[in-house]
Design an enzyme around this catalytic site. Structure first.
Site, PDB file in Angstrom:
ATOM      1  N   GLU A  17      -8.726  -6.354   7.809  1.00 35.17           N
ATOM      2  CA  GLU A  17      -7.441  -6.692   8.429  1.00 35.17           C
ATOM      3  C   GLU A  17      -7.471  -6.545   9.950  1.00 35.17           C
ATOM      4  O   GLU A  17      -6.425  -6.441  10.587  1.00 35.17           O
ATOM      5  CB  GLU A  17      -6.342  -5.806   7.837  1.00 35.17           C
ATOM      6  N   SER A 143      -2.978  -6.943   2.932  1.00 41.14           N
ATOM      7  CA  SER A 143      -2.785  -8.333   3.382  1.00 41.14           C
ATOM      8  C   SER A 143      -3.195  -9.362   2.335  1.00 41.14           C
ATOM      9  O   SER A 143      -3.582 -10.476   2.664  1.00 41.14           O
ATOM     10  CB  SER A 143      -3.548  -8.589   4.696  1.00 41.14           C
ATOM     11  N   TYR A 209       0.452 -15.085   7.112  1.00 41.76           N
ATOM     12  CA  TYR A 209       0.005 -15.155   8.505  1.00 41.76           C
ATOM     13  C   TYR A 209      -0.237 -16.564   9.058  1.00 41.76           C
ATOM     14  O   TYR A 209      -0.356 -16.724  10.264  1.00 41.76           O
ATOM     15  CB  TYR A 209      -1.280 -14.336   8.672  1.00 41.76           C
ATOM     16  N   ARG A 248       6.480   0.653   4.340  1.00 42.84           N
ATOM     17  CA  ARG A 248       7.083  -0.482   3.649  1.00 42.84           C
ATOM     18  C   ARG A 248       6.685  -0.419   2.187  1.00 42.84           C
ATOM     19  O   ARG A 248       5.546  -0.084   1.860  1.00 42.84           O
ATOM     20  CB  ARG A 248       6.539  -1.773   4.273  1.00 42.84           C
ATOM     21  N   ASP A 250       6.628  -2.770  -1.343  1.00 45.03           N
ATOM     22  CA  ASP A 250       6.746  -4.135  -1.851  1.00 45.03           C
ATOM     23  C   ASP A 250       7.180  -4.117  -3.312  1.00 45.03           C
ATOM     24  O   ASP A 250       6.703  -3.287  -4.102  1.00 45.03           O
ATOM     25  CB  ASP A 250       5.401  -4.866  -1.722  1.00 45.03           C
ATOM     26  N   GLU A 263       3.456  -1.854  -4.395  1.00 42.23           N
ATOM     27  CA  GLU A 263       2.616  -0.950  -3.614  1.00 42.23           C
ATOM     28  C   GLU A 263       3.380  -0.402  -2.428  1.00 42.23           C
ATOM     29  O   GLU A 263       4.467  -0.871  -2.091  1.00 42.23           O
ATOM     30  CB  GLU A 263       1.362  -1.675  -3.123  1.00 42.23           C
ATOM     31  N   ASN A 265       2.909   0.535   1.696  1.00 44.41           N
ATOM     32  CA  ASN A 265       2.119   0.291   2.913  1.00 44.41           C
ATOM     33  C   ASN A 265       2.516   1.327   3.957  1.00 44.41           C
ATOM     34  O   ASN A 265       3.686   1.411   4.330  1.00 44.41           O
ATOM     35  CB  ASN A 265       2.392  -1.107   3.462  1.00 44.41           C
ATOM     36  N   GLY A 269       2.415  -4.378   9.151  1.00 46.59           N
ATOM     37  CA  GLY A 269       2.337  -5.229  10.336  1.00 46.59           C
ATOM     38  C   GLY A 269       3.424  -4.922  11.346  1.00 46.59           C
ATOM     39  O   GLY A 269       4.568  -4.614  10.977  1.00 46.59           O
TER      40      GLY A 269
END
Length: 303
Positions: A17, A143, A209, A248, A250, A263, A265, A269
């Site tokens: 990443e 990602s 992205y 974060r 998800d 998951e 994070n 980002g």
């Protein structure tokens, strides 16, 4: 914090990443410098950690080596305060399989799954056990790198082989047909939910992205009851893995209205168009205010 304090913004690194981290780090660095903070860039791929001279470290390393507890442990040994989760929270959140086990142990909603190791090849049985269609993920990548869907034995064999290029352990999860969401957390405050909509098969690397077709809705169009339930699950998941500061979570919502945790994070980002800044904006934070709020966490004591 003293205006003369030196803040190292750590980004880049060696993970898959790296390119995303470079973009995040540059945005964070610019925001700090615009706020009058004595901030400078530090890329651990290009500079030895022993050369780092700073009062605080703002970690914007995504993936292995920066989000998995290794850098956090090194900084603790050096006595340098840093942003985000500590060693344990970072390591557990990075490992999708251990995350899932923790979700299950805490009674949190998550989709059925299997752990596949090299030599496990009964693909038809795996599919049958998980409902015929699955998502395959390396245990320790972010990602959406190395992820793919499969709905027959040949596809599953290929998907698992792809994931094994990144990890010995692979997560095979029942496919959830539904909507995709993310929930940002800042200092135990749960921010407005973001919904991601893509015409692609799932919210993959390109959708995140590269594609211009991805839509983001924040706050997500959900009932107040469902919003509260999903936010509660996200905060519980964040705490279950020992994450802290900011991050974060998800989730997905299936056609029947059941949500599932995917998951956690711990260094998501941080470009101005990323999901955490998007949620923070809906909560009234400018990008600079968000960055400064995260930086303040570096003062917190580590166990």
């Amino acid at each position: 914090m003293s205006q003369n304090a030196k803040v190292a913004v750590m980004f880049g690194g060696r993970s898959a990443e790296r390119e995303v981290s470079l973009r995040s780090g540059k945005a964070v660095l610019a925001a700090l410098q615009d706020a009058g903070i004595n901030a400078f860039a530090f890329d651990p791929k290009e500079q030895p950690l022993a050369s780092l001279s700073a009062d605080k470290v703002f970690i914007v390393l995504h993936g292995r080596g920066g989000e998995d507890g290794t850098m956090q442990g090194a900084l603790q040994q050096l006595g340098l305060p840093y942003t985000g989760s500590g060693v344990l929270g970072s390591a557990l959140a990075m490992d999708k399989i251990r995350c899932k086990w923790l979700f299950q142990a805490q009674g949190l909603p998550t989709a059925p799954f299997l752990v596949v190791r090299p030599g496990d090849t009964d693909y038809a049985a795996m599919l049958q056990q998980l409902g015929g269609k699955v998502m395959v993920k390396p245990a320790n990548e972010g990602s959406s790198i190395g992820m793919s869907a499969a709905s027959n034995a040949a596809e599953l064999a290929t998907a698992i082989a792809t994931a094994h290029q990144y990890d010995q352990e692979v997560l095979v999860e029942r496919w959830i047909d539904g909507r995709e969401f993310t929930i940002a957390i800042l200092n135990d405050q749960v921010l407005p939910i973001v919904e991601m909509r893509t015409p692609r098969a799932f919210y993959d690397y390109e959708a995140k992205y590269q594609a211009n077709s991805t839509e983001y809705l924040c706050p997500a169009p959900l009932t107040a009851e469902l919003t509260a339930a999903m936010q509660q699950s996200a905060l519980a998941a964040f705490k279950a893995v020992g994450a802290s500061g900011w991050g974060r979570v998800d989730l997905m919502l299936d056609q029947s209205g059941q949500h599932y945790l995917l998951e956690v994070n711990t260094v998501p980002g941080m470009t101005e168009k990323s999901l955490v800044p998007m949620a923070a904006k809906a909560a009234g934070y400018s990008f600079q205010q968000l960055v400064l709020a995260i930086l303040q966490q570096a003062d917190s004591a580590r166990s």
